[in-house]
Structures are given as C-alpha cells and as structure tokens.
Design a protein around this motif. Structure first.
Motif, PDB file in Angstrom:
ATOM      1  N   VAL A 166     -14.240  -3.182   8.100  1.00 17.89           N
ATOM      2  CA  VAL A 166     -13.064  -4.134   7.704  1.00 17.89           C
ATOM      3  C   VAL A 166     -13.014  -4.758   7.533  1.00 17.89           C
ATOM      4  CG1 VAL A 166     -10.344  -4.103   8.387  1.00 17.89           C
ATOM      5  CG2 VAL A 166     -11.536  -1.980   9.708  1.00 17.89           C
ATOM      6  N   ARG A 167     -12.814  -5.136   5.674  1.00 20.14           N
ATOM      7  CA  ARG A 167     -12.766  -6.286   4.975  1.00 20.14           C
ATOM      8  C   ARG A 167     -10.973  -6.263   4.567  1.00 20.14           C
ATOM      9  NH1 ARG A 167     -17.294  -7.417   3.103  1.00 20.14           N
ATOM     10  NH2 ARG A 167     -16.430  -8.506   0.642  1.00 20.14           N
ATOM     11  N   ASP A 168     -10.016  -6.363   4.697  1.00 16.65           N
ATOM     12  CA  ASP A 168      -9.364  -6.716   4.625  1.00 16.65           C
ATOM     13  C   ASP A 168      -8.311  -6.463   5.957  1.00 16.65           C
ATOM     14  OD1 ASP A 168      -6.964  -7.456   2.951  1.00 16.65           O
ATOM     15  OD2 ASP A 168      -5.746  -5.674   2.366  1.00 16.65           O
ATOM     16  N   LEU A 169      -7.605  -7.535   5.967  1.00 13.56           N
ATOM     17  CA  LEU A 169      -6.685  -7.655   7.505  1.00 13.56           C
ATOM     18  C   LEU A 169      -7.517  -7.205   8.276  1.00 13.56           C
ATOM     19  CD1 LEU A 169      -2.997  -5.912   6.447  1.00 13.56           C
ATOM     20  CD2 LEU A 169      -3.867  -8.077   6.267  1.00 13.56           C
ATOM     21  N   SER A 170      -8.767  -8.073   8.889  1.00 13.29           N
ATOM     22  CA  SER A 170      -9.542  -7.492   9.557  1.00 13.29           C
ATOM     23  C   SER A 170      -9.773  -8.809  10.920  1.00 13.29           C
ATOM     24  CB  SER A 170     -11.310  -7.839   8.879  1.00 13.29           C
ATOM     25  OG  SER A 170     -11.481  -9.506   8.968  1.00 13.29           O
ATOM     26  N   TYR A 171      -8.277  -8.920  11.174  1.00 14.21           N
ATOM     27  CA  TYR A 171      -8.710  -9.912  12.403  1.00 14.21           C
ATOM     28  C   TYR A 171      -7.320  -8.880  13.753  1.00 14.21           C
ATOM     29  CZ  TYR A 171      -7.466 -12.977  16.085  1.00 14.21           C
ATOM     30  OH  TYR A 171      -7.700 -14.859  17.151  1.00 14.21           O
ATOM     31  N   PHE A 172      -8.388  -7.842  13.937  1.00 16.78           N
ATOM     32  CA  PHE A 172      -7.649  -7.169  15.191  1.00 16.78           C
ATOM     33  C   PHE A 172      -6.493  -8.014  16.027  1.00 16.78           C
ATOM     34  CE2 PHE A 172     -11.792  -5.466  13.659  1.00 16.78           C
ATOM     35  CZ  PHE A 172     -10.855  -4.173  12.758  1.00 16.78           C
ATOM     36  N   VAL A 173      -5.405  -7.259  16.436  1.00 19.27           N
ATOM     37  CA  VAL A 173      -4.394  -8.550  17.395  1.00 19.27           C
ATOM     38  C   VAL A 173      -4.255  -7.580  18.290  1.00 19.27           C
ATOM     39  CG1 VAL A 173      -2.351  -9.338  17.268  1.00 19.27           C
ATOM     40  CG2 VAL A 173      -3.414  -9.453  15.095  1.00 19.27           C
ATOM     41  N   THR A 174      -3.869  -6.472  18.386  1.00 21.94           N
ATOM     42  CA  THR A 174      -3.540  -5.280  19.338  1.00 21.94           C
ATOM     43  C   THR A 174      -3.642  -4.149  19.224  1.00 21.94           C
ATOM     44  OG1 THR A 174      -1.875  -5.088  20.727  1.00 21.94           O
ATOM     45  CG2 THR A 174      -0.995  -5.454  19.003  1.00 21.94           C
ATOM     46  N   SER A 175      -4.566  -3.710  19.546  1.00 29.55           N
ATOM     47  CA  SER A 175      -4.149  -1.686  19.817  1.00 29.55           C
ATOM     48  C   SER A 175      -4.214  -1.189  20.882  1.00 29.55           C
ATOM     49  CB  SER A 175      -6.027  -1.714  19.778  1.00 29.55           C
ATOM     50  OG  SER A 175      -6.211  -2.429  18.528  1.00 29.55           O
ATOM     51  N   VAL A 176      -3.704   0.274  21.056  1.00 28.36           N
ATOM     52  CA  VAL A 176      -3.392   1.053  22.132  1.00 28.36           C
ATOM     53  C   VAL A 176      -3.747   2.211  21.480  1.00 28.36           C
ATOM     54  CG1 VAL A 176      -1.698   1.462  20.875  1.00 28.36           C
ATOM     55  CG2 VAL A 176      -1.286   1.910  23.756  1.00 28.36           C
ATOM     56  N   ALA A 177      -4.516   3.079  23.076  1.00 25.42           N
ATOM     57  CA  ALA A 177      -4.327   5.281  22.611  1.00 25.42           C
ATOM     58  C   ALA A 177      -3.201   5.660  22.278  1.00 25.42           C
ATOM     59  CB  ALA A 177      -5.875   5.238  23.411  1.00 25.42           C
ATOM     60  N   LEU A 178      -3.059   6.652  21.304  1.00 29.87           N
ATOM     61  CA  LEU A 178      -1.918   7.260  21.885  1.00 29.87           C
ATOM     62  C   LEU A 178      -2.788   8.885  22.624  1.00 29.87           C
ATOM     63  CD1 LEU A 178      -1.414   6.850  17.383  1.00 29.87           C
ATOM     64  CD2 LEU A 178      -0.136   5.434  20.005  1.00 29.87           C
ATOM     65  N   PRO A 179      -1.485   9.210  22.674  1.00 31.32           N
ATOM     66  CA  PRO A 179      -1.426  10.438  23.959  1.00 31.32           C
ATOM     67  C   PRO A 179      -1.959  11.706  23.124  1.00 31.32           C
ATOM     68  CG  PRO A 179       0.933   9.687  23.975  1.00 31.32           C
ATOM     69  CD  PRO A 179       0.130   8.695  22.758  1.00 31.32           C
ATOM     70  N   ASN A 180      -2.297  11.389  21.350  1.00 30.32           N
ATOM     71  CA  ASN A 180      -2.836  12.561  20.633  1.00 30.32           C
ATOM     72  C   ASN A 180      -4.158  12.663  20.240  1.00 30.32           C
ATOM     73  OD1 ASN A 180      -2.329   9.677  18.537  1.00 30.32           O
ATOM     74  ND2 ASN A 180      -1.213  11.482  17.289  1.00 30.32           N
ATOM     75  N   GLY A 181      -4.853  10.926  21.142  1.00 27.59           N
ATOM     76  CA  GLY A 181      -6.147  11.143  21.102  1.00 27.59           C
ATOM     77  C   GLY A 181      -6.519  10.152  20.282  1.00 27.59           C
ATOM     78  N   LYS A 182      -5.992   9.485  18.943  1.00 33.50           N
ATOM     79  CA  LYS A 182      -5.850   8.996  17.889  1.00 33.50           C
ATOM     80  C   LYS A 182      -5.939   7.033  17.971  1.00 33.50           C
ATOM     81  CE  LYS A 182      -5.303  11.269  13.787  1.00 33.50           C
ATOM     82  NZ  LYS A 182      -4.730  10.748  12.849  1.00 33.50           N
ATOM     83  N   ILE A 183      -6.044   6.830  17.392  1.00 37.62           N
ATOM     84  CA  ILE A 183      -6.305   4.466  18.007  1.00 37.62           C
ATOM     85  C   ILE A 183      -5.028   4.308  16.845  1.00 37.62           C
ATOM     86  CG2 ILE A 183      -7.059   2.863  18.375  1.00 37.62           C
ATOM     87  CD1 ILE A 183      -7.713   4.315  20.267  1.00 37.62           C
ATOM     88  N   ALA A 184      -3.802   3.586  17.890  1.00 35.52           N
ATOM     89  CA  ALA A 184      -3.367   2.440  16.074  1.00 35.52           C
ATOM     90  C   ALA A 184      -4.093   0.297  16.791  1.00 35.52           C
ATOM     91  CB  ALA A 184      -1.799   2.694  17.486  1.00 35.52           C
ATOM     92  N   THR A 185      -3.587   0.536  15.758  1.00 35.06           N
ATOM     93  CA  THR A 185      -4.046  -0.973  15.980  1.00 35.06           C
ATOM     94  C   THR A 185      -4.079  -1.845  14.684  1.00 35.06           C
ATOM     95  OG1 THR A 185      -6.166  -2.563  15.563  1.00 35.06           O
ATOM     96  CG2 THR A 185      -5.980  -0.601  14.230  1.00 35.06           C
ATOM     97  N   LEU A 186      -3.557  -3.194  15.450  1.00 32.93           N
ATOM     98  CA  LEU A 186      -2.470  -3.918  14.185  1.00 32.93           C
ATOM     99  C   LEU A 186      -3.155  -4.661  14.282  1.00 32.93           C
ATOM    100  CD1 LEU A 186       0.874  -4.962  14.920  1.00 32.93           C
ATOM    101  CD2 LEU A 186      -0.709  -6.841  14.705  1.00 32.93           C
TER     102      LEU A 186
END
Length: 216
Positions: free
Chosen positions: A102-122
């Motif tokens: 990841v080159r743009d917006l590459s500083y990961f602040v927080t993430s969570v595993a979703l019920p559908n098996g995917k990941i959401a990251t801010l």
C-alpha cells in the motif's frame, strides 16, 4: 475478533516484535518470522514493526505494517519513503505471506474482522515534515501530520481491495485507533481522527455515528 499487538488463541500467542512476528505455545517459541523475508530490501524491514494484528477466525490472521511519507524541505511535497504492507497467515501465525503493498494512505490506524469474512481497515497518510525543527517538549506531534483518511474493505488474501469511505483532513498526528467493533446487530464502528463512523452494510457505506442516550 479485533486489531491488537498480540493475539491469544488455542494456547498460543502471536505478537509483533521489531522486524518480525513471533509465535509462542505455552512457554516455547515455536516460530519467529522476519519481515525481511517478504518486504523488499530497501524497505528497512529490520527496524519496522507490525502496527496491528487481526484474528479473522479459523487460524487466519492478518498483520499490518505501516508506511511513512516525508515532506521535502525544499519542494514541500510529500514523498513516499516507506510503503505499507498487509501480511496474511492461514496457520495461526506459523507462516506468513505478503498480500498487499500500500503506497497511498499507508498508515494503518484500526481494523476489524467483519461477519462476512472480510476485513475493514482505516488508514491515513502520515507525513514527517522536514522543513522545520520540532520542539524538545513535543518532538513527535509537532512535525508529524495526518493527511486524509480512508476505509478499505478486502478479503484475507488481499483481493477485492475496495475503498468505501474517505475524508479530507490535515491535522497533527494523534494516535486515534484501537479495535474496530461489530455490534450485535452487525453495525460496524471504526474510530476516525475526527470521530466515530458506522456502517450498517458490512463496510459498503459509512455514516457519522451518533450514540443514543440511555433512557431513565
């Protein structure tokens, strides 16, 4: 399931260390993974840290290594110095694979595993400003700024990388974050630098979160 610096599961502990990821079972170090085994040679892997870990269930783990931008003292343009990386494991952290640079917006602040098996990251873009000298009393926040922030939803293999929300901002670096939260009704909450946002459709769209007051 959430984002942490270490994950405890089935008697084992997986945690980030300088330059790598380690796994302990009981009191025995069972595996020690070096970021240098996957990151490009010019990415200073030996001095970098895993910023968060996600337990996606069934032995699947996701690790985030944050990137950095530097503002040039002469041109005042922000240039990428270090990329961010997403790593994945399917065996409780014994082995890891590089899944995304990841080159743009590459500083990961927080993430969570979703019920559908995917990941959401801010994630956001952190810029170290080299155009002036920070003060001794506040050396970090004075010359580090956050520039924009976005939510991305993807699967554990790094596929379907889909940005679903973005906010334009420019402010001093604050360590907002922590675990994302999935409520009992599947509402997803993430902490932005400007406040809490919520999704009612597993990360496809987002809104400002306004908690309701408890009734007497």
């Amino acid at each position: 399931m959430g984002s942490e610096m270490c994950i405890r599961d089935s008697g084992s502990i997986v945690f980030g260390v300088k330059g790598g990821i380690s796994r302990i079972e009981g009191r025995t170090l069972t595996s020690s993974f070096s970021l240098g085994d996957l990151l490009p040679i010019n990415e200073r892997a030996e001095s970098r840290y895993v910023s968060s870990l996600i337990n996606a269930g069934n032995g699947r783990l996701v690790a985030f290594v944050s990137g950095l931008n530097v503002r040039d003292a002469e041109t005042l343009e922000a240039k990428i110095v270090l990329s961010g990386y997403v790593l994945a494991s399917s065996d409780n952290g014994s082995t890891w694979r590089l899944r995304k640079e990841v080159r743009d917006l590459s500083y990961f602040v927080t993430s969570v595993a979703l019920p559908n098996g995917k990941i959401a990251t801010l994630s956001s873009r952190v810029i170290r400003d080299t155009s002036f000298i920070p003060t001794p009393l506040d050396p970090e926040s004075v010359n580090h700024t956050i520039d924009d922030a976005a939510v991305t939803v993807f699967d554990i293999d790094g596929n379907d990388w889909n940005e679903t929300h973005r906010q334009s901002l420019s402010r001093g670096l604050t360590f907002t974050g922590g675990d994302g939260v999935v409520l009992s009704d599947s509402t997803v909450l993430l902490a932005m630098p400007t406040g809490i946002i919520a999704s009612d459709d597993l990360g496809s769209t987002w809104r400002d979160f306004q908690p309701t007051s408890a009734q007497p």
